[in-house]
Design an enzyme around this catalytic site. Sequence first.
Site, PDB file in Angstrom:
ATOM      1  N   GLU A  61       0.827  -1.209   0.000  1.00  0.00           N
ATOM      2  CA  GLU A  61       0.000   0.000   0.000  1.00  0.00           C
ATOM      3  C   GLU A  61       0.858   1.256   0.000  1.00  0.00           C
ATOM      4  OE1 GLU A  61      -4.020   2.016   1.665  1.00  0.00           O
ATOM      5  OE2 GLU A  61      -3.602  -0.089   2.080  1.00  0.00           O
ATOM      6  N   GLY A  81      -6.611   4.974  -0.850  1.00  0.00           N
ATOM      7  CA  GLY A  81      -6.829   3.572  -1.170  1.00  0.00           C
ATOM      8  C   GLY A  81      -8.304   3.232  -1.247  1.00  0.00           C
ATOM      9  N   SER A  91       7.174 -17.779   2.366  1.00  0.00           N
ATOM     10  CA  SER A  91       7.510 -17.205   3.670  1.00  0.00           C
ATOM     11  C   SER A  91       8.946 -16.685   3.677  1.00  0.00           C
ATOM     12  CB  SER A  91       7.321 -18.242   4.779  1.00  0.00           C
ATOM     13  OG  SER A  91       8.209 -19.318   4.598  1.00  0.00           O
ATOM     14  N   HIS A 105      -3.091   0.815 -14.602  1.00  0.00           N
ATOM     15  CA  HIS A 105      -4.047   1.784 -15.149  1.00  0.00           C
ATOM     16  C   HIS A 105      -3.852   3.112 -14.422  1.00  0.00           C
ATOM     17  CE1 HIS A 105      -7.826   3.705 -16.283  1.00  0.00           C
ATOM     18  NE2 HIS A 105      -8.076   3.871 -14.997  1.00  0.00           N
ATOM     19  N   GLY A 107      -5.833   6.521 -14.579  1.00  0.00           N
ATOM     20  CA  GLY A 107      -6.950   7.288 -15.128  1.00  0.00           C
ATOM     21  C   GLY A 107      -7.148   8.595 -14.375  1.00  0.00           C
TER      22      GLY A 107
END
Length: 140
Positions: A61, A81, A91, A105, A107
């Site tokens: 993130e 987000g 692992s 993408h 946009g």
Amino acid sequence: MIPENITPAMLNTGKSNMVTHLGIEFTEVGKDFIIAKMPVDQRTRQPFGLLHGGASVVLAETLGSIAATLCVDQEKYVCVGLDINANHIRSVKEGFVYGKTTPLHIGRSTHVWQIQITNEEDKLVCTSRITMAVISKPNK
């Protein structure tokens, strides 16, 4: 895409937050990618001694959010987000993991970024995708 003048040093100037707490460090910035590394240590391991899946998601993130933010006019827009998913493949017990984000993408109102997290042997640890909403900056 990502402005040419952005450097890892610029991205590593954050104040005390989740990124600095987990030891995430940006290492490379390109026209269409950002790479960061994160230690696998007491901050990022789960109780069984393995890299915590949530730590991988934080790395993913972080990379997707920063990349999206760098691709918009920050005077007018913020990126938040909307959705993130992660598939944990392998692992890791120690060392570092490396995340690389690339756009799928870009946009006007949404971005979708792919994040591949690998271990020190360049083996896939986690693959993630984040959708970012591009929204107008709130009036003050």
